[in-house]
Design a protein around this motif. Structure first.
Motif, PDB file in Angstrom:
ATOM      1  N   ARG A 191      -2.953   3.734  -1.811  1.00 53.90           N
ATOM      2  CA  ARG A 191      -2.818   2.291  -2.003  1.00 53.90           C
ATOM      3  C   ARG A 191      -2.498   1.982  -3.463  1.00 53.90           C
ATOM      4  O   ARG A 191      -3.093   2.565  -4.374  1.00 53.90           O
ATOM      5  N   ASN A 192      -1.541   1.069  -3.676  1.00 48.71           N
ATOM      6  CA  ASN A 192      -1.196   0.667  -5.020  1.00 48.71           C
ATOM      7  C   ASN A 192      -2.356  -0.111  -5.643  1.00 48.71           C
ATOM      8  O   ASN A 192      -2.921  -1.000  -4.993  1.00 48.71           O
ATOM      9  N   PRO A 193      -2.732   0.226  -6.879  1.00 45.44           N
ATOM     10  CA  PRO A 193      -3.835  -0.486  -7.536  1.00 45.44           C
ATOM     11  C   PRO A 193      -3.553  -1.982  -7.640  1.00 45.44           C
ATOM     12  O   PRO A 193      -2.460  -2.397  -8.015  1.00 45.44           O
ATOM     13  N   GLY A 194      -4.528  -2.784  -7.281  1.00 51.47           N
ATOM     14  CA  GLY A 194      -4.398  -4.229  -7.408  1.00 51.47           C
ATOM     15  C   GLY A 194      -3.595  -4.897  -6.320  1.00 51.47           C
ATOM     16  O   GLY A 194      -3.285  -6.093  -6.413  1.00 51.47           O
ATOM     17  N   SER A 195      -3.214  -4.154  -5.268  1.00 54.38           N
ATOM     18  CA  SER A 195      -2.463  -4.769  -4.166  1.00 54.38           C
ATOM     19  C   SER A 195      -2.829  -4.090  -2.858  1.00 54.38           C
ATOM     20  O   SER A 195      -3.545  -3.094  -2.828  1.00 54.38           O
ATOM     21  N   LYS A 196      -2.339  -4.642  -1.773  1.00 53.07           N
ATOM     22  CA  LYS A 196      -2.623  -4.093  -0.455  1.00 53.07           C
ATOM     23  C   LYS A 196      -1.510  -3.179   0.045  1.00 53.07           C
ATOM     24  O   LYS A 196      -1.603  -2.635   1.137  1.00 53.07           O
ATOM     25  N   THR A 197      -0.466  -3.020  -0.737  1.00 46.45           N
ATOM     26  CA  THR A 197       0.649  -2.175  -0.305  1.00 46.45           C
ATOM     27  C   THR A 197       0.269  -0.700  -0.396  1.00 46.45           C
ATOM     28  O   THR A 197      -0.505  -0.286  -1.267  1.00 46.45           O
ATOM     29  N   ARG A 198       0.834   0.094   0.499  1.00 43.59           N
ATOM     30  CA  ARG A 198       0.544   1.520   0.545  1.00 43.59           C
ATOM     31  C   ARG A 198       1.841   2.326   0.424  1.00 43.59           C
ATOM     32  O   ARG A 198       2.921   1.826   0.729  1.00 43.59           O
ATOM     33  N   PHE A 199       1.699   3.591   0.001  1.00 44.15           N
ATOM     34  CA  PHE A 199       2.874   4.441  -0.184  1.00 44.15           C
ATOM     35  C   PHE A 199       2.501   5.894   0.091  1.00 44.15           C
ATOM     36  O   PHE A 199       1.327   6.271   0.081  1.00 44.15           O
ATOM     37  N   TYR A 200       3.525   6.719   0.353  1.00 45.44           N
ATOM     38  CA  TYR A 200       3.336   8.159   0.516  1.00 45.44           C
ATOM     39  C   TYR A 200       3.421   8.813  -0.856  1.00 45.44           C
ATOM     40  O   TYR A 200       4.404   8.604  -1.582  1.00 45.44           O
ATOM     41  N   ASP A 201       2.417   9.625  -1.213  1.00 39.40           N
ATOM     42  CA  ASP A 201       2.452  10.209  -2.555  1.00 39.40           C
ATOM     43  C   ASP A 201       3.419  11.379  -2.678  1.00 39.40           C
ATOM     44  O   ASP A 201       3.632  11.896  -3.768  1.00 39.40           O
ATOM     45  N   CYS A 202       4.028  11.805  -1.569  1.00 38.70           N
ATOM     46  CA  CYS A 202       5.013  12.890  -1.639  1.00 38.70           C
ATOM     47  C   CYS A 202       6.340  12.413  -2.223  1.00 38.70           C
ATOM     48  O   CYS A 202       6.998  13.131  -2.983  1.00 38.70           O
ATOM     49  N   ASP A 208       4.246   0.524   4.384  1.00 40.18           N
ATOM     50  CA  ASP A 208       4.233  -0.690   5.198  1.00 40.18           C
ATOM     51  C   ASP A 208       5.554  -1.456   5.166  1.00 40.18           C
ATOM     52  O   ASP A 208       5.635  -2.565   5.660  1.00 40.18           O
ATOM     53  N   ASP A 209       6.570  -0.870   4.553  1.00 36.31           N
ATOM     54  CA  ASP A 209       7.866  -1.546   4.481  1.00 36.31           C
ATOM     55  C   ASP A 209       8.527  -1.547   5.849  1.00 36.31           C
ATOM     56  O   ASP A 209       8.532  -0.540   6.558  1.00 36.31           O
ATOM     57  N   SER A 210       9.101  -2.654   6.236  1.00 38.10           N
ATOM     58  CA  SER A 210       9.733  -2.776   7.550  1.00 38.10           C
ATOM     59  C   SER A 210      11.091  -2.081   7.615  1.00 38.10           C
ATOM     60  O   SER A 210      11.623  -1.840   8.695  1.00 38.10           O
ATOM     61  N   ARG A 211      11.652  -1.762   6.461  1.00 37.44           N
ATOM     62  CA  ARG A 211      12.949  -1.093   6.454  1.00 37.44           C
ATOM     63  C   ARG A 211      12.816   0.316   7.021  1.00 37.44           C
ATOM     64  O   ARG A 211      11.772   0.939   6.932  1.00 37.44           O
TER      65      ARG A 211
END
Length: 414
Positions: A191-202, A208-211
């Motif tokens: 999870r990105n610090p200070g937000s609810k967005t998430r990402f793959y660390d690879c 959570d992007d719809s694209r």
């Protein structure tokens, strides 16, 4: 499926009398240089082959430079560096040499971080064992975190399909070895610090992007793991250490790390590494033949790329493990429920860094990674470059040592 060589390993370490003789000889021969440091750096001969001579020379030079900077009172830095590297080389293999050396270099570079650790050494071994006993995870809590604490009922898997562990595609078990396309992200979701967005660390792709973002990795086969302990029991039964380890093992506290790969029978054990808590010496490093046919060695995380004659049967591995541990040995690791499930062992004396630290923050579904804890408590990065299971074991041990030291100091003040 092609088979290539796997680097040689050292299973159960014992004192090497010939190496001791060489050490005494080398020390004796080095006496004339007490006032004048050696000019030509030449690594001392060892029985194993932990690294090339050129690499060993380079590491000795690095250690000597650190000694000159951090310990200016040392009159023979080259000689001392050669001895330090020799002690590491003679007690490691080409699998464990690099991580052991990195740890030694780190301690030389940051002596201030280990001043408190030195105070722990003033406590007796029995005092340390008492502190470790107080840190063992209670059995009820082990159960909540996925540890199997009683022999389960065997329930074979009867369905003809599975869902891929990596891409979640459903596939037929009978077609698993037929080439296909399996695309996936191999990294963890963060999870990105200070937000609810998430990402793959690879690859840092947003979770959570719809694209439609294409996964960063792919393989030719789908893989799966065995989700239930009942199914694991049907493939290879669980046993209690108190029933099979009836003789006293050599070590009272061990760091344990297991590596797994994907086979036609799920996610199976392929390597077991054990490190002594008190010396940080690798006392067992055994490669294990899986039960099923290999589908993917999981090389990025296991460090294994092929099977050769160094691999032993599961039963032989258990026999080797019984030499270094017994039913009372304290086992230290991170996410140890996975290792104990792979070993099919039921053991009561567990210190799991993913459960204990940071205190009150971990839950069965949310735990800090070993990499994060090592950086937080030891200010050190691990799992960089080639995977080394001994490095993970040592990191877990040193996290525990950090807290044992604090507990010992506080105990002494009360």
């Amino acid at each position: 499926m092609s088979v290539s060589e796997v680097r040689p390993r050292k299973r159960v370490s014992e004192d090497d009398t010939s190496s001791n003789k060489r050490l005494k000889t080398s020390t004796t021969e080095a006496q004339p240089f007490a006032q004048e440091d050696i000019k030509l750096i030449l690594p001392k001969e060892v029985k194993t082959f932990p690294a090339t001579i050129q690499d060993r020379k380079r590491h000795i030079q690095t250690i000597a430079q650190i000694i000159r900077r951090k310990q200016p009172s040392v009159k023979t830095p080259n000689l001392k560096a050669t001895d330090i590297e020799f002690q590491i080389a003679r007690s490691t293999t080409n699998v464990t040499y690099a991580s052991t050396l990195r740890n030694a270099i780190y301690k030389l570079q940051h002596p201030e971080k280990f001043q408190s650790t030195a105070q722990t050494k003033s406590h007796s071994k029995e005092d340390v064992l008492k502190l470790l006993k107080s840190m063992e995870v209670p059995i009820d809590k082990l159960k909540k975190y996925g540890f199997v604490m009683s022999v389960p009922e065997a329930v074979p898997y009867t369905k003809i399909t599975r869902n891929c562990q990596r891409c979640d595609t459903e596939f037929k078990l009978c077609q698993q070895l037929e080439p296909t396309t399996c695309e996936f992200h191999y990294g963890k979701i963060r999870r990105n610090p200070g937000s609810k967005t998430r990402f793959y660390d690879c690859c840092l792709a947003p979770k959570d992007d719809s694209r439609d973002i294409k996964p960063c990795d792919s393989r030719k086969y789908h893989v799966y793991s065995n989700p239930s302990v009942e199914e694991k029991q049907s493939i290879r039964p669980y046993v209690k250490t108190e029933e099979i380890f009836d003789q006293r093992g050599k070590y009272r506290v061990l760091g344990i790390d297991c590596e797994m790969g994907y086979t036609t029978r799920g996610f199976e054990l392929m390597r077991v590494t054990a490190v002594d808590y008190f010396t940080l010496k690798t006392v067992m490093d055994t490669y294990v033949l899986p039960f099923g046919e290999v589908v993917d060695f999981n090389t990025r995380f296991s460090g294994i790329s092929a099977i050769d004659g160094n691999f032993v049967s599961f039963n032989q591995m258990i026999q080797e493990l019984g030499i270094v541990m017994d039913k009372d040995t304290i086992l230290i690791g991170h996410g140890l429920e996975n290792d104990m499930n792979a070993l099919r062992l039921i053991h009561n004396h567990i210190i799991d860094t993913s459960i204990l630290y940071p205190k009150f923050e971990s839950t069965p579904t949310s735990r800090k990674s070993l990499k994060d804890l090592t950086f937080k408590y030891l200010s050190r990065n691990i799992q960089v470059g080639d995977h080394d299971s001994a490095e993970d074991s040592i990191a877990a041990i040193e996290i525990v040592k950090y807290h044992v030291d604090k507990m010992g100091i506080n105990k002494g003040r009360t």
